[in-house]
Scaffold this motif. Structure first.
Motif, PDB file in Angstrom:
ATOM      1  N   UNK A   1      42.738 100.398  44.346  1.00 41.27           N
ATOM      2  CA  UNK A   1      42.363  99.210  45.114  1.00 41.27           C
ATOM      3  C   UNK A   1      41.193  99.498  46.045  1.00 41.27           C
ATOM      4  N   UNK A   2      40.285  98.539  46.116  1.00 41.33           N
ATOM      5  CA  UNK A   2      39.154  98.590  47.044  1.00 41.33           C
ATOM      6  C   UNK A   2      39.275  97.358  47.942  1.00 41.33           C
ATOM      7  N   UNK A   3      39.412  97.581  49.243  1.00 43.38           N
ATOM      8  CA  UNK A   3      39.551  96.462  50.182  1.00 43.38           C
ATOM      9  C   UNK A   3      38.173  96.041  50.689  1.00 43.38           C
ATOM     10  N   UNK A   4      38.038  94.751  50.973  1.00 47.25           N
ATOM     11  CA  UNK A   4      36.790  94.215  51.537  1.00 47.25           C
ATOM     12  C   UNK A   4      37.110  93.540  52.860  1.00 47.25           C
TER      13      UNK A   4
ATOM     14  N   UNK B   1      41.933  96.594  41.608  1.00 41.86           N
ATOM     15  CA  UNK B   1      42.056  95.387  42.423  1.00 41.86           C
ATOM     16  C   UNK B   1      40.996  95.392  43.518  1.00 41.86           C
ATOM     17  N   UNK B   2      40.366  94.241  43.720  1.00 36.50           N
ATOM     18  CA  UNK B   2      39.642  93.992  44.957  1.00 36.50           C
ATOM     19  C   UNK B   2      40.658  93.332  45.879  1.00 36.50           C
TER      20      UNK B   2
ATOM     21  N   UNK C   1      47.593 103.182  46.834  1.00 39.72           N
ATOM     22  CA  UNK C   1      46.582 102.791  45.836  1.00 39.72           C
ATOM     23  C   UNK C   1      45.213 102.499  46.456  1.00 39.72           C
ATOM     24  N   UNK C   2      45.149 102.375  47.781  1.00 41.99           N
ATOM     25  CA  UNK C   2      43.878 102.042  48.447  1.00 41.99           C
ATOM     26  C   UNK C   2      42.931 103.231  48.393  1.00 41.99           C
ATOM     27  N   UNK C   3      41.813 103.070  47.689  1.00 46.97           N
ATOM     28  CA  UNK C   3      40.879 104.185  47.468  1.00 46.97           C
ATOM     29  C   UNK C   3      39.618 104.113  48.326  1.00 46.97           C
TER      30      UNK C   3
ATOM     31  N   UNK D   1      42.676  90.988  40.393  1.00 54.42           N
ATOM     32  CA  UNK D   1      42.767  91.951  39.295  1.00 54.42           C
ATOM     33  C   UNK D   1      41.453  91.911  38.518  1.00 54.42           C
ATOM     34  N   UNK D   2      40.757  93.056  38.488  1.00 51.31           N
ATOM     35  CA  UNK D   2      39.475  93.151  37.782  1.00 51.31           C
ATOM     36  C   UNK D   2      39.684  93.941  36.497  1.00 51.31           C
TER      37      UNK D   2
END
Length: 200
Positions: A25-28, A72-73, A105-107, A66-67
């Motif tokens: 996961x990549x958070x914005x 995940x974004x 999962x946050x990368x 889901x990409x």
């Protein structure tokens, strides 16, 4: 990454609602109206998939996109909007803290700032927060098309200095209009999420 399939899986407020697929996961994160929806739409090659709200501060959940069944974004609530009550802000703060602190999962986190102006106190606090949790950080300076090219270097150094970016942090200036910076952002995402690199 070639993006063909995108799905908003869930809007979550607590850990038991987070997806259980195990994808990276990549958070914005960013202030309301900084251009977060525009960045997401650019990255996934859509015009209006991530909705640009007419009411800033409207995103009040963690939205998991889901990409391509690969990552995940995670769109987190915009901060700094005056009409949101103190109680609501505290609730968001706790929700973000839980997610940033505990989510395996946050990368990495993409933190957006408006490249036309010096980052605000809230922008600085967000970066301090991310540094505290030792999360890989990409700062994206948005609205680049509104700055003369001769001032790009100045904008970059102002952001780096104000946010006290470290050697590990990355900074990319981005325009949703010209797509400048998009490939660099995708390269960072692929690296953090350890995805196979591919053409955008």
């Amino acid at each position: 990454m070639q993006v063909h399939n995108v799905e908003l899986t869930i809007s979550a407020v607590k850990p038991e609602q987070y997806p259980d697929k195990g994808y990276p996961e990549i958070a914005l994160a960013g202030r309301s109206n900084v251009g977060k929806s525009s960045l997401i739409n650019s990255l996934i090659n859509r015009k209006n998939y991530a909705r640009t709200s007419s009411q800033p501060g409207k995103t009040q959940t963690l939205n998991f996109y889901n990409i391509e069944d690969e990552l995940y974004f995670v769109d987190v609530p915009g901060y700094g909007y005056a009409k949101v009550s103190q109680k609501e802000r505290e609730k968001w703060g706790r929700m973000l803290e839980t997610y940033f602190e505990k989510r395996q999962e946050l990368k990495g986190v993409i933190s957006l700032v408006d490249a036309r102006h010096e980052p605000t106190k809230l922008d600085q606090q967000m970066v301090e927060f991310l540094h505290y949790y030792n999360l890989p950080l990409l700062v994206v300076g948005t609205k680049l098309d509104k700055i003369p090219k001769s001032k790009w270097n100045k904008a970059e150094s102002t952001i780096k200095k104000t946010l006290k970016l470290t050697g590990k942090d990355r900074l990319v200036l981005f325009s949703a209009v010209t797509k400048q910076g998009k490939e660099d952002i995708w390269a960072w995402i692929e690296q953090q999420a350890q995805l196979e690199s591919g053409a955008n």
